[in-house]
Design an enzyme around this catalytic site. Structure first.
Site, PDB file in Angstrom:
ATOM      1  N   CYS A 263      -0.973  70.863   0.123  1.00 59.56           N
ATOM      2  CA  CYS A 263      -1.548  70.071  -0.980  1.00 59.56           C
ATOM      3  C   CYS A 263      -0.797  70.271  -2.285  1.00 59.56           C
ATOM      4  CB  CYS A 263      -3.025  70.432  -1.168  1.00 59.56           C
ATOM      5  SG  CYS A 263      -4.109  69.825   0.132  1.00 59.56           S
TER       6      CYS A 263
ATOM      7  N   LYS B 164      -7.723  63.264  -6.414  1.00 56.88           N
ATOM      8  CA  LYS B 164      -7.209  64.364  -5.586  1.00 56.88           C
ATOM      9  C   LYS B 164      -5.825  64.794  -6.061  1.00 56.88           C
ATOM     10  CE  LYS B 164      -6.958  67.269  -2.171  1.00 56.88           C
ATOM     11  NZ  LYS B 164      -7.075  66.885  -0.756  1.00 56.88           N
TER      12      LYS B 164
END
Length: 330
Positions: free
Chosen positions: A184, A130
């Site tokens: 993010c 990720k």
């Protein structure tokens, strides 16, 4: 994250620790614990250590492997704001168990609702996957943002340049913007930098490049405002990306806040996806207005987000204004 005395970004695992302490009292043999939050490498192992310390009567995979009473895994979320439920079901999922048995139990859970593929790896690789996805995007955005600054200096239209360069079959330059936002891309690369500060040179520089872009835009706005005795600056967009109402880590919001504190002039904000300014701006000199009002009153127009309403606007209304277009829509 948190900031160290040296100014570096450090991972803050206190929320994970708090969650561990909250669930530890109710754990039972055979339970599965999954960490989905985007976390630095090693966070899942640390979670298991906290759980083990709180529940010495149970065994955990760091000690007993497949035979552990409690199974622990990391499965990073992969969802796009505005499409969370759709992507929760349709996206592939990376499953990183602390043992094979942990991964198998996690796959069994996710396969009850995920239509995408469940891909098994270990916990550390799942964590890094990720972080890598978002760091890759951050580095590519940084290239585009740096290119836009170079083009300004060389008096080249960066939007035309990107279109021309992208005609090469193996080139796909992203569009530049006023910075990078969201929970993010603007955050995750720092986890890699914190883990390996001496090695993550490109990743660190990409973060610094993207974090500097809002200040470059503010300098452009300041120069434009200096042309008027009474500058009225309309900032189009506050969200961190187009057609959503999410303001987290938004460079557009940062720019407007910085302008509000600079006494540069009257500041108008246009954000069609929210009904009111965020609480921290309620007492500022920023006024939330419609696009029509902004175009009527402002002498400086700053395009910060490429919302559909802005792209659809009659561009002749911009003709007599000083335009700073960070999204290439005018």
């Amino acid at each position: 994250f948190i900031h160290s005395d040296s100014g570096e970004h450090k991972a803050d695992l206190s929320y994970i620790e708090s969650a561990a302490n909250a669930i530890a009292p109710v754990l039972e043999k055979g339970n599965l614990v999954i960490l989905e939050s985007t976390s630095p490498v090693g966070a899942t192992e640390q979670l298991a250590k906290w759980l083990s310390a709180a529940r010495p009567d149970l065994s955990f995979p760091q000690d007993q492997g497949d035979a552990a009473d409690i199974k622990v895994a990391h499965c990073p979320e992969r969802v796009l704001p505005g499409y969370v439920l759709q992507e929760l079901v349709s996206n592939d999922r990376v499953i990183g168990g602390m043992s094979k048995a942990c991964s198998a139990k996690a796959v069994e859970l996710y396969e009850t609702f995920v239509r995408g593929e469940c891909i098994v790896t270990n916990a550390r690789t799942a964590e890094m996957a990720k972080l890598t996805e978002n760091s890759f995007r951050d580095v590519n955005i940084a290239f585009a943002n740096e290119l836009s600054v170079i083009c300004d200096k060389l008096k080249i239209n960066v939007w035309e340049l990107v279109k021309l360069a992208n005609r090469h079959p193996r080139v796909n330059i992203l569009n530049p913007g006023p910075g990078v936002g969201g929970h993010c891309i603007a955050v995750d690369p720092w986890f890699i930098v914190d883990s390996c500060p001496d090695e993550a040179k490109i990743i660190r520089q990409a973060r610094l490049t993207n974090d500097a872009k809002p200040y470059y835009v503010i300098d452009q706005i300041t120069q434009a405002a200096d042309q008027f005795k009474k500058p009225v600056i309309a900032c189009l967009g506050l969200a961190f990306k187009a057609d959503i109402d999410d303001l987290r880590e938004s460079p557009a919001l940062q720019i407007v806040q910085e302008l509000a504190g600079s006494n540069i002039g009257e500041i108008l904000a246009v954000e069609p996806n929210i009904q009111a300014l965020p609480a921290k701006m309620q007492d500022s000199n920023v006024e939330l207005v419609t696009l029509d009002t902004a175009l009527e009153k402002a002498n400086v127009i700053v395009v910060l987000v490429d919302h559909k309403q802005f792209k659809a606007a009659d561009k002749s209304q911009f003709a007599k204004k000083v335009i700073i277009d960070t999204r290439g829509i005018v």
